[in-house]
Scaffold this active site. Structure first.
Site, PDB file in Angstrom:
ATOM      1  N   ASP A 236       0.870  -1.177   0.000  1.00  0.00           N
ATOM      2  CA  ASP A 236       0.000   0.000   0.000  1.00  0.00           C
ATOM      3  C   ASP A 236       0.910   1.230   0.000  1.00  0.00           C
ATOM      4  OD1 ASP A 236      -1.682   2.117   0.557  1.00  0.00           O
ATOM      5  OD2 ASP A 236      -2.829   1.077   2.103  1.00  0.00           O
TER       6      ASP A 236
ATOM      7  N   LYS B  60     -10.448   1.119  -2.213  1.00  0.00           N
ATOM      8  CA  LYS B  60     -10.511   0.944  -0.769  1.00  0.00           C
ATOM      9  C   LYS B  60     -10.933   2.260  -0.128  1.00  0.00           C
ATOM     10  CE  LYS B  60      -6.677  -2.399  -0.744  1.00  0.00           C
ATOM     11  NZ  LYS B  60      -5.403  -2.800  -0.074  1.00  0.00           N
TER      12      LYS B  60
ATOM     13  N   LYS C 120      -6.953   3.827  -3.105  1.00  0.00           N
ATOM     14  CA  LYS C 120      -7.395   3.976  -1.719  1.00  0.00           C
ATOM     15  C   LYS C 120      -7.534   5.453  -1.388  1.00  0.00           C
ATOM     16  CE  LYS C 120      -5.971   2.468   2.952  1.00  0.00           C
ATOM     17  NZ  LYS C 120      -4.910   1.714   3.672  1.00  0.00           N
TER      18      LYS C 120
END
Length: 253
Positions: free
Chosen positions: A106, A202, A170
């Protein structure tokens, strides 16, 4: 069409399956990460993933494997939380996390550089991380939408990230004053619909309750349909959401 009539229990079960249970604190300890992994296995189902700092990726993977929970992914957050590291540092973090057991990386997009007018570093950093991930790990890019703020800027970054090969967009690290908002989620969803039907998203940061989870689940479902609600397409990143979901499902946290 959004299935707004779904019961709290149905939404809670969906949210649990999509949950990326997170602990990304500077004072995290090995004991806290082991407890987090254990918490991710609940009487009503397992979470989708555990998200930790890179130094805990190996511990999280070993703990989950020891719990016979190989399907729960380990996500390592790099360039976290400021997005201010150089590309070489991010590459080093990424490689170490993958080698020690991370299933997913991430990457916090260099959002402050973007706001200062440097659009090159973000593209180059995503490309570098994608090259390191290869077939070994999935790449998420956290945009920090609360700082980028302007809808066109967020959309432009989404386009860059998708074109450089991210598997997930995200919204937020959860470490800024403004985290996830319905507007930001809508922008990400529309960018995916336009450019990256293979890309997931996300929602993370300020996702603490069933009702907040419901809002994002229904937005995704309304745009892409119910079959899009699976862990390869959508996640809810949160530290405290699980407790509320368990209460809705009749389980004491």
């Amino acid at each position: 069409m959004s299935r707004i009539s779904e019961s709290d229990e149905v939404i809670a079960q969906k949210a649990l399956r999509l949950l990326e249970l997170t602990s990304l604190n500077a004072d995290d300890t090995a004991e806290r990460i082991v407890a987090l992994c254990q918490k991710g296995l609940t009487p009503v189902g397992d979470v989708a993933a555990i998200c930790v700092l890179p130094r805990f990726a190996g511990l999280a993977r070993r703990t989950l494997d020891g719990l016979f929970a190989r399907d729960i992914k380990v996500v390592a957050a790099v360039n976290f939380p400021s997005g201010g590291a150089g590309i070489a540092t991010v590459e080093s973090e990424t490689e170490a996390a993958i080698l020690t057991g991370a299933d997913e990386i991430d990457l916090v997009f260099p959002f402050r550089a973007q706001m200062a007018g440097n659009r090159h570093i973000g593209r180059a950093m995503v490309a570098a991380c994608k090259a390191l991930c290869g077939e070994r790990a999935t790449l998420t890019v956290t945009l920090e939408t609360g700082v980028l703020r302007d809808p066109q800027t967020i959309h432009d970054v989404c386009r860059t990230v998708i074109r450089e090969g991210a598997a997930f967009l995200k919204t937020s690290t959860g470490k800024q004053i403004i985290s996830t908002t319905p507007q930001a989620v809508r922008i990400l969803i529309e960018a995916i619909a336009e450019l990256g039907p293979h890309v997931g998203f996300k929602a993370a940061g300020n996702v603490r309750s069933l009702e907040e989870a419901r809002a994002y689940i229904e937005m995704a479902q309304a745009r892409f349909g119910p079959f899009w609600l699976e862990t390869g397409k959508m996640r809810l990143g949160a530290a405290s959401l699980l407790d509320d979901l368990l209460v809705q499902l009749g389980v004491s946290p």
